[in-house]
Each structure stands twice: as C-alpha cells, then as structure tokens.
Motif scaffolding. Structure first.
Motif, PDB file in Angstrom:
ATOM      1  N   VAL A 141      54.857  78.754  57.899  1.00  0.00           N
ATOM      2  CA  VAL A 141      55.402  80.102  57.813  1.00  0.00           C
ATOM      3  C   VAL A 141      55.743  80.655  59.195  1.00  0.00           C
ATOM      4  N   PHE A 142      56.791  81.464  59.225  1.00  0.00           N
ATOM      5  CA  PHE A 142      57.169  82.192  60.430  1.00  0.00           C
ATOM      6  C   PHE A 142      57.526  83.617  60.020  1.00  0.00           C
ATOM      7  N   VAL A 176      54.015  92.689  69.305  1.00  0.00           N
ATOM      8  CA  VAL A 176      52.609  92.706  68.905  1.00  0.00           C
ATOM      9  C   VAL A 176      52.255  91.416  68.170  1.00  0.00           C
ATOM     10  N   ALA A 177      53.098  90.992  67.232  1.00  0.00           N
ATOM     11  CA  ALA A 177      52.819  89.780  66.452  1.00  0.00           C
ATOM     12  C   ALA A 177      52.699  88.559  67.354  1.00  0.00           C
ATOM     13  N   ARG A 178      53.591  88.429  68.315  1.00  0.00           N
ATOM     14  CA  ARG A 178      53.538  87.277  69.218  1.00  0.00           C
ATOM     15  C   ARG A 178      52.287  87.310  70.086  1.00  0.00           C
ATOM     16  N   PRO A 202      53.599  93.516  62.415  1.00  0.00           N
ATOM     17  CA  PRO A 202      52.827  92.900  63.492  1.00  0.00           C
ATOM     18  C   PRO A 202      52.208  91.560  63.114  1.00  0.00           C
ATOM     19  N   GLY A 203      52.662  90.989  62.000  1.00  0.00           N
ATOM     20  CA  GLY A 203      52.227  89.640  61.637  1.00  0.00           C
ATOM     21  C   GLY A 203      50.892  89.573  60.939  1.00  0.00           C
ATOM     22  N   ARG A 204      50.524  90.609  60.210  1.00  0.00           N
ATOM     23  CA  ARG A 204      49.185  90.587  59.613  1.00  0.00           C
ATOM     24  C   ARG A 204      49.093  89.681  58.398  1.00  0.00           C
ATOM     25  N   ILE A 205      50.208  89.433  57.667  1.00  0.00           N
ATOM     26  CA  ILE A 205      50.177  88.564  56.490  1.00  0.00           C
ATOM     27  C   ILE A 205      50.540  87.126  56.870  1.00  0.00           C
ATOM     28  N   PHE A 241      57.538  84.107  65.638  1.00  0.00           N
ATOM     29  CA  PHE A 241      58.035  85.407  65.195  1.00  0.00           C
ATOM     30  C   PHE A 241      59.356  85.694  65.891  1.00  0.00           C
ATOM     31  N   GLU A 242      60.317  86.216  65.117  1.00  0.00           N
ATOM     32  CA  GLU A 242      61.649  86.491  65.638  1.00  0.00           C
ATOM     33  C   GLU A 242      62.124  87.872  65.192  1.00  0.00           C
TER      34      GLU A 242
END
Length: 218
Positions: A78-79, A90-92, A64-67, A100-101
C-alpha cells in the motif's frame, strides 16, 4: 506524482488541511485502536484484495497516513496519496518506510489498471456532488478489473459546515451521504457493490458510519 490539476472547489480543502496537518495527526494518531467496526471493515477489504491478483493498493486521501500502515500490517502493498502537501509531509515523517505522494483523486497520476485496490477512507466527504462521479471514474480507471474499492463516510443527508477544528479557525464543508446516494454513482463508474454496512451511532461516534466495498467490473 503531483497534484497538477486541482479543481477550484478543492483548493480551499487543500489549504485547510495544510493548516491543520500536524494537529490533525496528533489528535487522530491512535483513533483506529478504539474503532472495532473500522478495523473489521479494513480487514475484510484487505482479505478481498489479497484473495485476488496481488498488486499495489492506493490509500487515496490518506491524510497523515494513519490508515496506510494498518493496511500494510494486513499484508497489502500500500501507498498513500493526498491533496495536501502538509499532510504528506507528516505522513512521510511518521511512516518513512511507506510511500506517500501528493495527488488529487479527481486526476490521479497513476497508470490505468495499475492497482489491485483503492481505499477512500472518509476522503470523499469534502467533494461536492458534481465531483463524486469524477473521483469514482478515476478510481475505476486505475483499479484493474476484479479489484476492489472501499469507501467509508458518515451516513447522513446534509451538508455540515465547520468553522473551527483541530485548534484552528477554518471554513470547510462536510458532505453527509447515504449508501443509496453512492449506488448509482458506483454503477455508472463501472463498479458492482460487494457489501454495504451502516453502523449506528455509538458512544465514540456521534453519527452513523457507512462502509461500501465495490468490485471493478470487466
């Protein structure tokens, strides 16, 4: 980027993380704040990448993009990439300023030598042994010579199966490995290990944690 070629061994992993994505994100959203070793290792990785030729960094298996935003805060371009469309959704939603992809680390839809670095933050722990060299070869293909790869994983020598987590019933294998397990795989893929660190189990972690930073060879 689309996850067009998913190995059958990863299909169940994708379905599981689609199922738990929202609850996973809620549980681990502030997890990094209580992990001094994690933050120190991520800072070292960012410093190494920034000391080289500037370029994009892939957080591969970003969940979910926490880092990802933490690395952005350290100055990296970073992506995030993840196998699970649910995690990417969720990350987007939570980090709309970052990219995010959906994608798979065993078949990255990225140009060769297009990255200055890549992070595999506890994202190889669901790969069976035969897929680890495939993923590391893909990391090496997309990281330019001189760039850096960082891996984080639980340090151990067993396969742990879980049938419930994050408030859901599921079926998932967690592959525990050691630094020594990764050394021949990294060498074969074309990396030279820069550092390896194992942090003993402490009150907030029931298992020892391992961090490996490797440099892509010419």
């Amino acid at each position: 980027m689309t996850a067009t070629n998913i190995d059958p061994d990863l299909a169940a992993v994708r379905a599981t993380y689609d199922l738990v994505a929202a609850d996973y994100a809620d549980l681990l959203r502030d997890n990094l704040a209580g992990k001094p070793a994690d933050r120190a290792m991520l800072h070292l990785f960012a410093d190494l990448v920034l000391a080289g030729e500037f370029g994009p960094v892939g957080d591969i298996g970003c969940g979910p993009g926490r880092i990802t935003p933490h690395l952005a805060g350290l100055g990296l371009d970073v992506f995030g990439v993840d196998l699970s469309p649910g995690m990417i959704e969720v990350a987007r939603r939570e980090h709309p300023h970052l990219r995010f992809e959906v994608g798979t680390m065993t078949d990255l839809q990225l140009e060769t030598h297009s990255l200055a670095g890549a992070l595999g933050w506890y994202s190889l722990i669901h790969l069976p042994d035969h897929l680890v060299p495939v993923a590391l070869a893909e990391f090496r293909r997309v990281i330019r010579p001189g760039g850096y790869l960082m891996l984080a994983f639980q340090n151990g020598e067993q396969i742990r199966h879980i049938d419930s987590a994050y408030g859901h019933e599921l079926s998932l294998n967690l592959y525990r490995r050691t630094v020594d397990d990764f050394l021949p795989w990294l060498t074969e893929a074309g990396f030279a290990v820069f550092s390896s660190t194992v942090v003993a189990a402490v009150s907030w972690e029931k298992e020892a944690q391992a961090y490996v930073i490797a440099r892509a060879l010419e």
